[in-house]
Scaffold this motif. Structure first.
Motif, PDB file in Angstrom:
ATOM      1  N   ARG A 178     -50.975  39.797 -20.600  1.00 40.36           N
ATOM      2  CA  ARG A 178     -51.617  38.580 -20.108  1.00 40.36           C
ATOM      3  C   ARG A 178     -50.612  37.449 -20.014  1.00 40.36           C
ATOM      4  O   ARG A 178     -50.604  36.671 -19.055  1.00 40.36           O
ATOM      5  CB  ARG A 178     -52.769  38.184 -21.026  1.00 40.36           C
ATOM      6  CG  ARG A 178     -54.101  38.602 -20.449  1.00 40.36           C
ATOM      7  CD  ARG A 178     -55.195  38.463 -21.470  1.00 40.36           C
ATOM      8  NE  ARG A 178     -55.426  37.103 -21.909  1.00 40.36           N
ATOM      9  CZ  ARG A 178     -56.244  36.793 -22.912  1.00 40.36           C
ATOM     10  NH1 ARG A 178     -56.888  37.754 -23.552  1.00 40.36           N
ATOM     11  NH2 ARG A 178     -56.415  35.542 -23.253  1.00 40.36           N
ATOM     12  N   TRP A 197     -48.440  38.185 -17.088  1.00 43.48           N
ATOM     13  CA  TRP A 197     -49.237  37.972 -15.878  1.00 43.48           C
ATOM     14  C   TRP A 197     -49.368  36.476 -15.590  1.00 43.48           C
ATOM     15  O   TRP A 197     -49.233  36.035 -14.442  1.00 43.48           O
ATOM     16  CB  TRP A 197     -50.611  38.622 -16.076  1.00 43.48           C
ATOM     17  CG  TRP A 197     -51.591  38.410 -14.979  1.00 43.48           C
ATOM     18  CD1 TRP A 197     -52.762  37.708 -15.050  1.00 43.48           C
ATOM     19  CD2 TRP A 197     -51.505  38.914 -13.646  1.00 43.48           C
ATOM     20  NE1 TRP A 197     -53.404  37.744 -13.845  1.00 43.48           N
ATOM     21  CE2 TRP A 197     -52.643  38.476 -12.958  1.00 43.48           C
ATOM     22  CE3 TRP A 197     -50.552  39.677 -12.979  1.00 43.48           C
ATOM     23  CZ2 TRP A 197     -52.875  38.773 -11.633  1.00 43.48           C
ATOM     24  CZ3 TRP A 197     -50.797  39.982 -11.648  1.00 43.48           C
ATOM     25  CH2 TRP A 197     -51.942  39.534 -10.998  1.00 43.48           C
ATOM     26  N   HIS A 198     -49.601  35.716 -16.657  1.00 44.84           N
ATOM     27  CA  HIS A 198     -49.737  34.270 -16.532  1.00 44.84           C
ATOM     28  C   HIS A 198     -48.439  33.677 -15.983  1.00 44.84           C
ATOM     29  O   HIS A 198     -48.454  32.894 -15.030  1.00 44.84           O
ATOM     30  CB  HIS A 198     -50.088  33.680 -17.894  1.00 44.84           C
ATOM     31  CG  HIS A 198     -50.448  32.239 -17.833  1.00 44.84           C
ATOM     32  ND1 HIS A 198     -51.574  31.798 -17.174  1.00 44.84           N
ATOM     33  CD2 HIS A 198     -49.826  31.136 -18.327  1.00 44.84           C
ATOM     34  CE1 HIS A 198     -51.643  30.482 -17.254  1.00 44.84           C
ATOM     35  NE2 HIS A 198     -50.586  30.044 -17.945  1.00 44.84           N
ATOM     36  N   GLN A 201     -48.057  34.407 -12.407  1.00 46.50           N
ATOM     37  CA  GLN A 201     -48.898  33.596 -11.522  1.00 46.50           C
ATOM     38  C   GLN A 201     -48.360  32.190 -11.378  1.00 46.50           C
ATOM     39  O   GLN A 201     -48.367  31.628 -10.286  1.00 46.50           O
ATOM     40  CB  GLN A 201     -50.321  33.576 -12.048  1.00 46.50           C
ATOM     41  CG  GLN A 201     -50.992  34.930 -11.823  1.00 46.50           C
ATOM     42  CD  GLN A 201     -52.488  34.787 -11.869  1.00 46.50           C
ATOM     43  OE1 GLN A 201     -53.019  34.157 -12.784  1.00 46.50           O
ATOM     44  NE2 GLN A 201     -53.164  35.352 -10.892  1.00 46.50           N
TER      45      GLN A 201
END
Lengths: 268, 207
Positions: free
Chosen positions: B184, B187-188, B191
């Motif tokens: 996560r 992924w963060h 992004q």
């Protein structure tokens, strides 16, 4: 829950959904045959109707590996396991391309069939690959084949190599006859050999009558070329011009030269 | 869930039934290997080796043991060993190779990137997300990577994962959670990075 937390949660859900979607890959198409081949589990056999009766044909990822009589599947699979050391399992029909090639070949058309001849000696392979070159509807003597593969002294060895042909009919060892012109032996017996030749338009009795009369070669007195009697060039000779010879020496003494297609002797 | 008929068939006729194992599990195992190593050719080889080892292992098991086998986790376990052994053997060679071939490998070679141009936008976006996620997963440290893949991609139960990884249940759960947390975070970051680059690229029209 504040806005930021909500977004984090949505992100997390999206992430896990994204992970779920990474599942469900398709295995590459070649993987199953590669594995079965590596494990020696790729060999299959299927029934085949042929001019010499029902047959069984075994193949694997390398090509056709064996042809046997169709009556006794247990004997076929046991013999196969003994000879090649791999189990053989039934399949109702061959892969389309192979089935098509075999059907065409049996119908007398040209078709490339791959063979698995790995279990054979270099000499046996050379013998069989030469036999494939003999055109449908023609026969050649053992001595011819021995000479063609550069082993003129190995006539008997050629005979036993043909006798061990694992893929009779598809590799046409039935087109090799005795050096005296008689039909001779065959993996599936003399009767099957006659049937196989008859299916190609030859008349076995005629071949043997000729042989017994001592005729080995046909020649034309116009071209002054001599051939094996079943050579496609010999079959075009009309009766008034047909000369027969009992030996290669007799033909050459009469001033005839060997045909370059069927090569009854090396043309000098 | 219905009992898997394959182990019974394998116990009575290993040679006859083994093709069924490859057919039933080939895709999943390949996918698993792909997530684990991130390269299609390596994944294919890992999957092949896995089945070959599985067959040889089954040859040495007695029928009663084969009958009780939970095939899926067992196959994953073998695949993990195969992948680990390969990684260990290859490590010295990969460093100079990567240095030489910089830019040649990785995502640019993935079919997802190749045919992206022919797809509708929503699919592209999902395919892109998939490709990015796949890379992030492949970049996870080994011990979390296997746990996360087995839990969230292959969707095994925790006891099944514990069997496949040969680890206690608690360790497995902890590794899955830590793995997902790492993912996560990655992924963060990804992004954030994307938004930055998007911001700069929206100034120029698409194409």
């Amino acid at each position: 829950m504040d806005h930021r937390q909500q977004r984090l949660l949505a992100d997390a859900r999206r992430l896990v959904r994204g992970l779920h979607e990474l599942a469900g890959e398709e295995a590459p198409a070649g993987i199953l045959p590669a594995i079965l081949g590596e494990l020696g589990l790729a060999d299959r056999y299927f029934p085949l109707d042929s001019p010499i009766g029902p047959l069984l044909v075994a193949y694997n990822e390398h090509g056709v590996a064996a042809v046997g009589r169709g009556e006794d599947t247990a004997a076929f699979t046991e013999g196969y396991a003994r000879r090649f050391g791999r189990p053989l399992r039934p399949t109702p029909a061959p892969p389309a391309a192979l089935g098509h090639a075999i059907a065409r070949r049996l119908a007398g058309e040209r078709a490339e069939i791959r063979f698995d001849l790995r279990g054979l000696s270099e000499f046996e392979r050379a013998t069989l690959l030469k036999a494939i070159e003999i055109p449908r509807g023609e026969v050649r003597p053992y001595a011819w084949l021995a000479r063609e593969i550069g082993r003129p002294g190995a006539v008997r060895a050629v005979g036993s190599a043909l006798g061990r042909n694992p893929v009779p009919l598809l590799i046409p060892c039935h087109r090799i006859v005795r050096s005296d012109g008689l039909i001779g032996d065959y993996v599936f017996g003399n009767a099957a050999k006659r049937a196989a030749l008859a299916a190609e338009g030859l008349v076995p009795d005629e071949i043997e009558t000729r042989a017994r009369a001592g005729v080995r070669f046909h020649a034309s007195d116009t071209t002054r070329i001599y051939c094996f009697p079943t050579c496609r060039n010999a079959r075009r000779i009309t009766a008034p011009h047909l000369i027969t010879f009992a030996s290669d020496r007799a033909a050459q003494a009469a001033g005839y030269r060997p045909c370059k297609v069927c090569r009854p002797a090396i043309a000098s | 869930m219905a009992r898997d008929p394959l182990p019974g068939a394998l116990a009575t006729d290993l040679d006859g039934a083994f093709e069924g194992v490859v057919v039933a599990h080939g895709g999943r195992l390949y996918g698993f290997a792909l997530r684990l190593c991130g390269d299609r050719r390596d994944a294919e080889e890992i999957a092949q080796d896995t089945f070959i080892r599985a067959y040889r292992a089954l040859g040495g098991y007695d029928p009663a043991r084969i009958r009780e086998l939970a095939l899926r986790p067992w196959l994953y376990q073998i695949a993990l060993n195969v992948a680990r052994n390969r990684a260990r053997k290859r490590r010295p060679a990969t460093i100079p190779l990567d240095a030489n071939g910089a830019g040649a490998g990785g995502l640019s070679e993935s079919p997802l990137a190749d045919d992206a141009a022919q797809r509708p936008e929503a699919t592209i976006e999902r395919a892109e997300m998939g490709a990015i996620l796949a890379r992030l997963v492949a970049d996870l440290p080994q011990r979390y990577r296997a746990a996360v893949i087995l839990r969230h991609i292959e969707r095994l139960t925790y006891p099944e994962i514990a069997a496949a990884l040969d680890q206690p249940l608690g360790t497995v759960k902890a590794n899955v959670h830590r793995g997902v947390r790492l993912l996560r975070a990655a992924w963060h970051d990804q992004q954030l990075h994307e938004r930055e680059t998007d911001g700069s690229s929206t100034a120029t029209p698409a194409r």
